[in-house]
Design a protein around this motif. Structure first.
Motif, mmCIF file in Angstrom:
data_model
loop_
_atom_site.group_PDB
_atom_site.id
_atom_site.type_symbol
_atom_site.label_atom_id
_atom_site.label_comp_id
_atom_site.label_asym_id
_atom_site.label_seq_id
_atom_site.Cartn_x
_atom_site.Cartn_y
_atom_site.Cartn_z
ATOM 1 N N THR A 1 9.884 7.321 -4.183
ATOM 2 C CA THR A 1 8.966 8.376 -4.600
ATOM 3 C C THR A 1 9.046 8.518 -6.114
ATOM 4 N N CYS B 1 0.864 -1.166 0.000
ATOM 5 C CA CYS B 1 0.000 0.000 0.000
ATOM 6 C C CYS B 1 0.906 1.222 0.000
ATOM 7 N N ILE C 1 -3.358 13.300 0.352
ATOM 8 C CA ILE C 1 -2.677 12.011 0.341
ATOM 9 C C ILE C 1 -3.731 10.927 0.479
ATOM 10 N N ARG C 2 -3.734 9.986 -0.481
ATOM 11 C CA ARG C 2 -4.698 8.889 -0.467
ATOM 12 C C ARG C 2 -3.954 7.559 -0.523
ATOM 13 N N PRO C 3 -4.441 6.549 0.203
ATOM 14 C CA PRO C 3 -3.828 5.224 0.100
ATOM 15 C C PRO C 3 -4.027 4.681 -1.309
ATOM 16 N N VAL D 1 -0.244 11.233 -4.044
ATOM 17 C CA VAL D 1 -0.190 12.593 -3.508
ATOM 18 C C VAL D 1 -0.453 13.584 -4.633
ATOM 19 N N ARG E 1 1.041 5.594 -1.349
ATOM 20 C CA ARG E 1 0.260 6.800 -1.205
ATOM 21 C C ARG E 1 0.304 7.617 -2.491
ATOM 22 N N TYR F 1 3.622 9.420 -6.397
ATOM 23 C CA TYR F 1 3.282 8.165 -5.732
ATOM 24 C C TYR F 1 4.456 7.810 -4.838
ATOM 25 N N GLN F 2 4.162 7.428 -3.598
ATOM 26 C CA GLN F 2 5.209 7.074 -2.646
ATOM 27 C C GLN F 2 4.867 5.726 -2.042
ATOM 28 N N ALA G 1 -6.442 4.004 -6.712
ATOM 29 C CA ALA G 1 -6.612 4.841 -5.521
ATOM 30 C C ALA G 1 -8.063 5.286 -5.371
#
Length: 143
Positions: A92, A32, A45-47, A36, A34, A76-77, A61
């Motif tokens: 990242t 999972c 920021i969304r999982p 951004v 994130r 995306y991180q 997402a």
């Protein structure tokens, strides 16, 4: 959970970062990450989950399509750290993205890429990596 206070943060090569990004999406539990983006001058920021396909990063997402469509760049991180030691890595990715709308393609990615939340907004994006940075976290070795 015991995490040491002293960790070294070191840069990794682009090749190693790409290898980890591809490996984090293949043959292992789904990572999972994130997604951004900036909205109304605030970072959102969304999982998210991801898979690499043909040199592109496909991200799933829980965001509204209208919110991310047309954005110049998305970020995306993703990371993996050991819960006891804190050792691991973080990646990242920045680049332009497009919403995947082809019905066959979306059906394929929804089968192989689980969503992270049950919400009415479930968007698949193809991110074209323009920059990829990676860092390793390792305990400081005593001398």
């Amino acid at each position: 959970m015991t995490v040491p206070v002293d960790l070294n943060l070191t840069d990794m090569s682009g090749a190693e970062a790409l290898w980890l990004l591809e490996g984090a999406s293949r043959g292992r539990p789904v990572y999972c990450g994130r997604l951004v983006y900036v909205r109304r001058e605030q970072a959102v920021i969304r999982p998210a989950t991801h898979v690499m396909a043909c040199g592109r990063l496909v991200v799933r997402a829980p965001v509204q399509t209208s919110v991310v469509a047309g954005r110049t760049v998305l970020t995306y991180q993703v990371d993996q750290t050991h819960p006891r030691t804190g050792a691991g890595w973080t990646l990242t990715v920045h680049g332009p993205a497009e919403v995947i709308t082809d019905t066959d393609e979306t059906a394929h990615y929804r089968r192989i890429l689980p969503g992270v939340a049950y919400v009415p907004h479930d968007t698949l994006l193809r991110l074209h990596p323009q920059s990829l940075t990676g860092h390793r976290l390792a305990p400081v070795e005593e001398q």
